[in-house]
Design a protein around this motif. Structure first.
Motif, PDB file in Angstrom:
ATOM      1  N   ALA A   6      -1.858   7.957   7.019  1.00 40.96           N
ATOM      2  CA  ALA A   6      -3.241   7.965   7.511  1.00 40.96           C
ATOM      3  C   ALA A   6      -4.030   6.794   6.928  1.00 40.96           C
ATOM      4  O   ALA A   6      -4.803   6.144   7.644  1.00 40.96           O
ATOM      5  CB  ALA A   6      -3.922   9.291   7.170  1.00 40.96           C
ATOM      6  N   PHE A   7      -3.842   6.509   5.655  1.00 38.46           N
ATOM      7  CA  PHE A   7      -4.531   5.388   5.030  1.00 38.46           C
ATOM      8  C   PHE A   7      -4.141   4.077   5.700  1.00 38.46           C
ATOM      9  O   PHE A   7      -4.998   3.259   6.047  1.00 38.46           O
ATOM     10  CB  PHE A   7      -4.223   5.325   3.525  1.00 38.46           C
ATOM     11  CG  PHE A   7      -4.781   4.098   2.869  1.00 38.46           C
ATOM     12  CD1 PHE A   7      -6.105   4.054   2.479  1.00 38.46           C
ATOM     13  CD2 PHE A   7      -3.984   2.980   2.659  1.00 38.46           C
ATOM     14  CE1 PHE A   7      -6.641   2.918   1.884  1.00 38.46           C
ATOM     15  CE2 PHE A   7      -4.503   1.835   2.066  1.00 38.46           C
ATOM     16  CZ  PHE A   7      -5.837   1.808   1.682  1.00 38.46           C
ATOM     17  N   CYS A   8      -2.848   3.858   5.885  1.00 37.39           N
ATOM     18  CA  CYS A   8      -2.373   2.610   6.498  1.00 37.39           C
ATOM     19  C   CYS A   8      -2.871   2.485   7.940  1.00 37.39           C
ATOM     20  O   CYS A   8      -3.259   1.393   8.373  1.00 37.39           O
ATOM     21  CB  CYS A   8      -0.856   2.525   6.428  1.00 37.39           C
ATOM     22  SG  CYS A   8      -0.255   2.230   4.740  1.00 37.39           S
ATOM     23  N   GLU A   9      -2.876   3.576   8.684  1.00 38.89           N
ATOM     24  CA  GLU A   9      -3.376   3.548  10.058  1.00 38.89           C
ATOM     25  C   GLU A   9      -4.866   3.233  10.086  1.00 38.89           C
ATOM     26  O   GLU A   9      -5.326   2.433  10.905  1.00 38.89           O
ATOM     27  CB  GLU A   9      -3.096   4.881  10.753  1.00 38.89           C
ATOM     28  CG  GLU A   9      -1.631   5.106  11.042  1.00 38.89           C
ATOM     29  CD  GLU A   9      -1.301   6.543  11.426  1.00 38.89           C
ATOM     30  OE1 GLU A   9      -2.244   7.339  11.687  1.00 38.89           O
ATOM     31  OE2 GLU A   9      -0.102   6.875  11.460  1.00 38.89           O
ATOM     32  N   ARG A  10      -5.624   3.844   9.194  1.00 32.59           N
ATOM     33  CA  ARG A  10      -7.076   3.589   9.124  1.00 32.59           C
ATOM     34  C   ARG A  10      -7.348   2.131   8.746  1.00 32.59           C
ATOM     35  O   ARG A  10      -8.211   1.480   9.328  1.00 32.59           O
ATOM     36  CB  ARG A  10      -7.719   4.535   8.112  1.00 32.59           C
ATOM     37  CG  ARG A  10      -9.210   4.357   8.011  1.00 32.59           C
ATOM     38  CD  ARG A  10      -9.831   5.461   7.163  1.00 32.59           C
ATOM     39  NE  ARG A  10     -11.254   5.273   7.092  1.00 32.59           N
ATOM     40  CZ  ARG A  10     -11.925   5.046   5.977  1.00 32.59           C
ATOM     41  NH1 ARG A  10     -11.288   5.019   4.828  1.00 32.59           N
ATOM     42  NH2 ARG A  10     -13.224   4.871   5.991  1.00 32.59           N
ATOM     43  N   HIS A  70       0.835  -1.208   0.000  1.00 33.10           N
ATOM     44  CA  HIS A  70       0.000   0.000   0.000  1.00 33.10           C
ATOM     45  C   HIS A  70       0.868   1.257   0.000  1.00 33.10           C
ATOM     46  O   HIS A  70       0.575   2.229  -0.688  1.00 33.10           O
ATOM     47  CB  HIS A  70      -0.943   0.022   1.206  1.00 33.10           C
ATOM     48  CG  HIS A  70      -2.085  -0.910   1.090  1.00 33.10           C
ATOM     49  ND1 HIS A  70      -3.032  -0.821   0.093  1.00 33.10           N
ATOM     50  CD2 HIS A  70      -2.451  -1.976   1.850  1.00 33.10           C
ATOM     51  CE1 HIS A  70      -3.923  -1.776   0.248  1.00 33.10           C
ATOM     52  NE2 HIS A  70      -3.595  -2.498   1.302  1.00 33.10           N
ATOM     53  N   ARG A  71       1.938   1.221   0.763  1.00 35.07           N
ATOM     54  CA  ARG A  71       2.829   2.385   0.824  1.00 35.07           C
ATOM     55  C   ARG A  71       3.527   2.628  -0.521  1.00 35.07           C
ATOM     56  O   ARG A  71       3.664   3.762  -0.958  1.00 35.07           O
ATOM     57  CB  ARG A  71       3.860   2.216   1.939  1.00 35.07           C
ATOM     58  CG  ARG A  71       3.244   2.329   3.316  1.00 35.07           C
ATOM     59  CD  ARG A  71       4.280   2.267   4.434  1.00 35.07           C
ATOM     60  NE  ARG A  71       3.631   2.440   5.717  1.00 35.07           N
ATOM     61  CZ  ARG A  71       3.239   3.619   6.202  1.00 35.07           C
ATOM     62  NH1 ARG A  71       3.447   4.725   5.518  1.00 35.07           N
ATOM     63  NH2 ARG A  71       2.641   3.696   7.368  1.00 35.07           N
ATOM     64  N   ILE A  72       3.952   1.567  -1.177  1.00 34.05           N
ATOM     65  CA  ILE A  72       4.578   1.705  -2.493  1.00 34.05           C
ATOM     66  C   ILE A  72       3.578   2.275  -3.490  1.00 34.05           C
ATOM     67  O   ILE A  72       3.900   3.199  -4.248  1.00 34.05           O
ATOM     68  CB  ILE A  72       5.138   0.347  -2.977  1.00 34.05           C
ATOM     69  CG1 ILE A  72       6.328  -0.078  -2.103  1.00 34.05           C
ATOM     70  CG2 ILE A  72       5.544   0.421  -4.447  1.00 34.05           C
ATOM     71  CD1 ILE A  72       6.746  -1.518  -2.302  1.00 34.05           C
ATOM     72  N   ALA A  73       2.355   1.753  -3.480  1.00 36.63           N
ATOM     73  CA  ALA A  73       1.327   2.245  -4.401  1.00 36.63           C
ATOM     74  C   ALA A  73       1.048   3.725  -4.144  1.00 36.63           C
ATOM     75  O   ALA A  73       0.941   4.515  -5.089  1.00 36.63           O
ATOM     76  CB  ALA A  73       0.048   1.427  -4.259  1.00 36.63           C
ATOM     77  N   GLY A  74       0.932   4.117  -2.885  1.00 33.54           N
ATOM     78  CA  GLY A  74       0.690   5.527  -2.555  1.00 33.54           C
ATOM     79  C   GLY A  74       1.816   6.426  -3.040  1.00 33.54           C
ATOM     80  O   GLY A  74       1.581   7.504  -3.592  1.00 33.54           O
ATOM     81  N   GLY A  83       1.847   9.345  -6.084  1.00 36.46           N
ATOM     82  CA  GLY A  83       2.194  10.723  -5.743  1.00 36.46           C
ATOM     83  C   GLY A  83       1.481  11.283  -4.529  1.00 36.46           C
ATOM     84  O   GLY A  83       1.471  12.493  -4.320  1.00 36.46           O
ATOM     85  N   TYR A  84       0.898  10.412  -3.697  1.00 39.60           N
ATOM     86  CA  TYR A  84       0.224  10.903  -2.492  1.00 39.60           C
ATOM     87  C   TYR A  84       1.253  11.388  -1.484  1.00 39.60           C
ATOM     88  O   TYR A  84       2.337  10.798  -1.354  1.00 39.60           O
ATOM     89  CB  TYR A  84      -0.614   9.801  -1.847  1.00 39.60           C
ATOM     90  CG  TYR A  84      -1.856   9.467  -2.619  1.00 39.60           C
ATOM     91  CD1 TYR A  84      -2.913  10.370  -2.698  1.00 39.60           C
ATOM     92  CD2 TYR A  84      -1.986   8.249  -3.266  1.00 39.60           C
ATOM     93  CE1 TYR A  84      -4.057  10.069  -3.418  1.00 39.60           C
ATOM     94  CE2 TYR A  84      -3.130   7.932  -3.987  1.00 39.60           C
ATOM     95  CZ  TYR A  84      -4.159   8.846  -4.048  1.00 39.60           C
ATOM     96  OH  TYR A  84      -5.278   8.545  -4.758  1.00 39.60           O
ATOM     97  N   PRO A  85       0.942  12.445  -0.725  1.00 42.23           N
ATOM     98  CA  PRO A  85       1.854  12.903   0.325  1.00 42.23           C
ATOM     99  C   PRO A  85       2.024  11.815   1.391  1.00 42.23           C
ATOM    100  O   PRO A  85       1.104  11.032   1.647  1.00 42.23           O
ATOM    101  CB  PRO A  85       1.148  14.126   0.920  1.00 42.23           C
ATOM    102  CG  PRO A  85       0.155  14.545  -0.104  1.00 42.23           C
ATOM    103  CD  PRO A  85      -0.231  13.307  -0.849  1.00 42.23           C
ATOM    104  N   GLN A  86       3.188  11.777   2.001  1.00 44.18           N
ATOM    105  CA  GLN A  86       3.497  10.760   3.008  1.00 44.18           C
ATOM    106  C   GLN A  86       2.447  10.711   4.111  1.00 44.18           C
ATOM    107  O   GLN A  86       2.038   9.634   4.545  1.00 44.18           O
ATOM    108  CB  GLN A  86       4.876  11.028   3.610  1.00 44.18           C
ATOM    109  CG  GLN A  86       5.324   9.966   4.603  1.00 44.18           C
ATOM    110  CD  GLN A  86       5.535   8.615   3.951  1.00 44.18           C
ATOM    111  OE1 GLN A  86       6.186   8.529   2.919  1.00 44.18           O
ATOM    112  NE2 GLN A  86       5.003   7.565   4.539  1.00 44.18           N
ATOM    113  N   GLU A  87       1.980  11.882   4.567  1.00 42.20           N
ATOM    114  CA  GLU A  87       1.004  11.885   5.667  1.00 42.20           C
ATOM    115  C   GLU A  87      -0.322  11.248   5.248  1.00 42.20           C
ATOM    116  O   GLU A  87      -1.002  10.626   6.063  1.00 42.20           O
ATOM    117  CB  GLU A  87       0.777  13.296   6.227  1.00 42.20           C
ATOM    118  CG  GLU A  87       0.277  14.314   5.235  1.00 42.20           C
ATOM    119  CD  GLU A  87       1.370  15.084   4.512  1.00 42.20           C
ATOM    120  OE1 GLU A  87       1.019  16.069   3.845  1.00 42.20           O
ATOM    121  OE2 GLU A  87       2.562  14.705   4.579  1.00 42.20           O
ATOM    122  N   CYS A  88      -0.676  11.342   3.968  1.00 40.04           N
ATOM    123  CA  CYS A  88      -1.898  10.697   3.478  1.00 40.04           C
ATOM    124  C   CYS A  88      -1.727   9.174   3.434  1.00 40.04           C
ATOM    125  O   CYS A  88      -2.643   8.430   3.791  1.00 40.04           O
ATOM    126  CB  CYS A  88      -2.281  11.226   2.101  1.00 40.04           C
ATOM    127  SG  CYS A  88      -2.794  12.947   2.122  1.00 40.04           S
TER     128      CYS A  88
END
Length: 99
Positions: A81-85, A65-69, A73-78
């Motif tokens: 937040a996605f992974c935490e959710r 998920h982090r690689i895809a984000g 081009g998603y910001p790191q904080e987004c």
């Protein structure tokens, strides 16, 4: 879907990369800015590999998920937040005997 990008591809503002596989017949399309071709190639590589092979290679689902984000081009904080959710949602739906 994505047809609105075709004029931009024709004008050279975006590059297009596709991958198809079956069954069922599926086509993935990545549009990226010139000079960012590597993002599309890496996304295609990851998306066309069975996830169990990537997991067996040591990647966790969160890693993927982090690689895809990052590739999108998603910001790191987004991405964080996605992974935490996602982790919270999974913890909430896990049955007591799975803990």
């Amino acid at each position: 879907m994505g047809y609105e990008f075709e004029p931009h591809v024709a004008e050279g503002r975006f590059d297009k990369l596709t991958a198809s596989w079956t069954p069922p017949t599926t086509e993935m399309v990545w549009y990226r800015q010139p000079g960012e071709t590597w993002r599309g190639k890496l996304a295609r590589f990851l998306m066309t590999r069975p996830s169990e092979h990537l997991i067996a290679a040591g990647f966790t689902e969160e890693d993927l998920h982090r690689i895809a984000g990052f590739l999108l081009g998603y910001p790191q904080e987004c991405v964080d937040a996605f992974c935490e959710r996602l982790a919270r949602m999974r913890a909430e739906t896990r049955s007591p005997d799975e803990s």
